[in-house]
Structure formats: structure tokens, C-alpha cells
Design a protein around this motif. Sequence first.
Motif, PDB file in Angstrom:
ATOM      1  N   ARG A 154      18.631   0.535  10.545  1.00 48.83           N
ATOM      2  CA  ARG A 154      18.498   0.678  11.995  1.00 48.83           C
ATOM      3  C   ARG A 154      19.460   1.725  12.549  1.00 48.83           C
ATOM      4  NH1 ARG A 154      21.288  -4.968  14.155  1.00 48.83           N
ATOM      5  NH2 ARG A 154      23.457  -4.438  13.603  1.00 48.83           N
TER       6      ARG A 154
ATOM      7  N   TRP B  16      18.338  -4.204   7.086  1.00 45.45           N
ATOM      8  CA  TRP B  16      18.172  -3.877   8.503  1.00 45.45           C
ATOM      9  C   TRP B  16      19.446  -3.321   9.150  1.00 45.45           C
ATOM     10  CZ3 TRP B  16      14.960  -2.159  11.665  1.00 45.45           C
ATOM     11  CH2 TRP B  16      15.130  -2.260  13.038  1.00 45.45           C
TER      12      TRP B  16
ATOM     13  N   SER C 179      11.368   0.910   9.405  1.00 43.20           N
ATOM     14  CA  SER C 179      11.704  -0.107  10.403  1.00 43.20           C
ATOM     15  C   SER C 179      10.478  -0.830  10.934  1.00 43.20           C
ATOM     16  CB  SER C 179      12.451   0.534  11.574  1.00 43.20           C
ATOM     17  OG  SER C 179      11.648   1.517  12.205  1.00 43.20           O
TER      18      SER C 179
ATOM     19  N   GLN D 242      13.013  -5.738   8.778  1.00 40.32           N
ATOM     20  CA  GLN D 242      13.681  -6.257   9.973  1.00 40.32           C
ATOM     21  C   GLN D 242      14.323  -7.617   9.735  1.00 40.32           C
ATOM     22  OE1 GLN D 242      10.902  -6.235  13.235  1.00 40.32           O
ATOM     23  NE2 GLN D 242      10.375  -4.077  12.974  1.00 40.32           N
TER      24      GLN D 242
ATOM     25  N   CYS E 221      20.260   6.379   7.836  1.00 40.76           N
ATOM     26  CA  CYS E 221      18.919   6.877   7.523  1.00 40.76           C
ATOM     27  C   CYS E 221      18.972   8.342   7.121  1.00 40.76           C
ATOM     28  CB  CYS E 221      18.000   6.690   8.733  1.00 40.76           C
ATOM     29  SG  CYS E 221      17.515   4.976   9.047  1.00 40.76           S
TER      30      CYS E 221
END
Length: 250
Positions: free
Chosen positions: A93, A89, A77, A83, A98
Motif C-alpha cells: 500500500r 498489505w 492492491s 488486502q 512498490c
Amino acid sequence: MNIQVSLDVLPELLKGAWLTLQLLFISGFFGVLLAVPLAIARTSSLVLVRALPFAYIFFFRGTPLLVQLFLVYYGLSQFQVIQDSPILWPILREPYWCAIITFALHTAAYIAEILRGAIQAVPPGEIEAARALGMGRATTMGRIVLPRAARLALPAYGNELILMLKGSALASTITLLDLTGMARTVIARNYMPVETFLAAGLIYMTITFVLVRGLRWVEHRTSAHTRARPADVAGAGPGLPAPPRRGARD
């Protein structure tokens, strides 16, 4: 120790257990999909083909899972290109994705090595028989080698699945309320760590027991052809009388 506290926190812990199972099976599914081509490449006779999967496996087996999780969650990130990406993204995020990405990449390295050993353990005679029947390299790999290797690798894969179940507790370090994360949240309210973690440990043991029994059942079903029936041992086919012993009178 108050057993009633352990019973009272079970509903909340079961919610965390559901998230733990999601992380385990989703990451395990994608891990297997990634591990198959890695294992096939690792068995190649070409050094350049083996080099990339070797480097991948060496990294993910040589570094702690927690470090990998932090690299994906906190590290990726930091890049502006991530981003600004409308695809990456929204995924990176979220701690949920993740964790799944990290667990999948991590378990793929171990499963790939398990499959590599299983592929190399396939008897050469079976491959030669497939070639003698006119099967090409890809057909032999898909119809003979991989199914045989999957049966050989099943016990070791079961161990890896159980290890990933316990490793999924690290998801709580990136704000996910899995079973361990939910237990820590409950402890912050009731200040009863022994009773709460005892209940969480029992849930982990229950999941492990179900996984072990399920994998054992699958292993039993996939190896049914190796267990001879009594009639076959006696030398007769199903429904046929056993042949007379040598020297028996008419």
C-alpha cells in the motif's frame, strides 16, 4: 531565463535527489541478489531449469517499466487476498516499496542476462583447472566462475545502473517526490519549468558523473592483475635486475 530561480530551487530538488538515490541503490541491491540465481539457472543444461527464468526475463524485458510499475502499485492492491494479508498489505500500500519492488524486479532481468553472458564468457580452461584441483560444481561456481563473471559484467552493469537512474523518474507517477516529482511540485508553485528542470537535469548529470567515475575506479581496481608492471615486462621480478640480453658479453 533566470538562473537565480535554478539556484533557489536546489535545496528542494536535493531532497528529491536523496529519494532517487534510495530507490536506485536499494532496488539495485535486491536486483543483484535476484539476478545471480536467475543467471545461473539460465546457463543450466536442463530445459526445465532454464524455462522459468527465461519467462521471467522475457516478461520484464519485453514490457515497459511504467506498465510494470502500474501493475504493482495499482494492480496487486485490487486482490482481496493482498488486502487481507498482514504482511503484504502494509508493504504494497506504500508507493515507496512498490517502486523499489518494481525497480528491483525490472533491473534483475537485465542484470541476469548480463551475468549469463559473462558466465558463458569465462574461459573453459579456468573451469577445467578448478575441476582438476578437486573443486565441486558449487565451489567452482562460487570461487572461480562468479568472481570472473562479475569482472567481465562490470562495464555492462554500470550502463544498467545509469539507465535505472533515469528510469527512476517514473516513480513520480505514483506520487513519490523523487527528483523529477519534486521538480514538478516546484513548477506547480513557481511556474518556471525551464529553470527548474534545468537544475534537476544538472543534478541528474552530477549523479551520473559520480557513478561513472566510481564504476571506472572499481573496474580499474578489479583488473589490476591484468596490467603488467614494467619490471615484469622486462622479464625481471620486483626489485630484481633485468636479465642480460642474448648475446651480451660478460
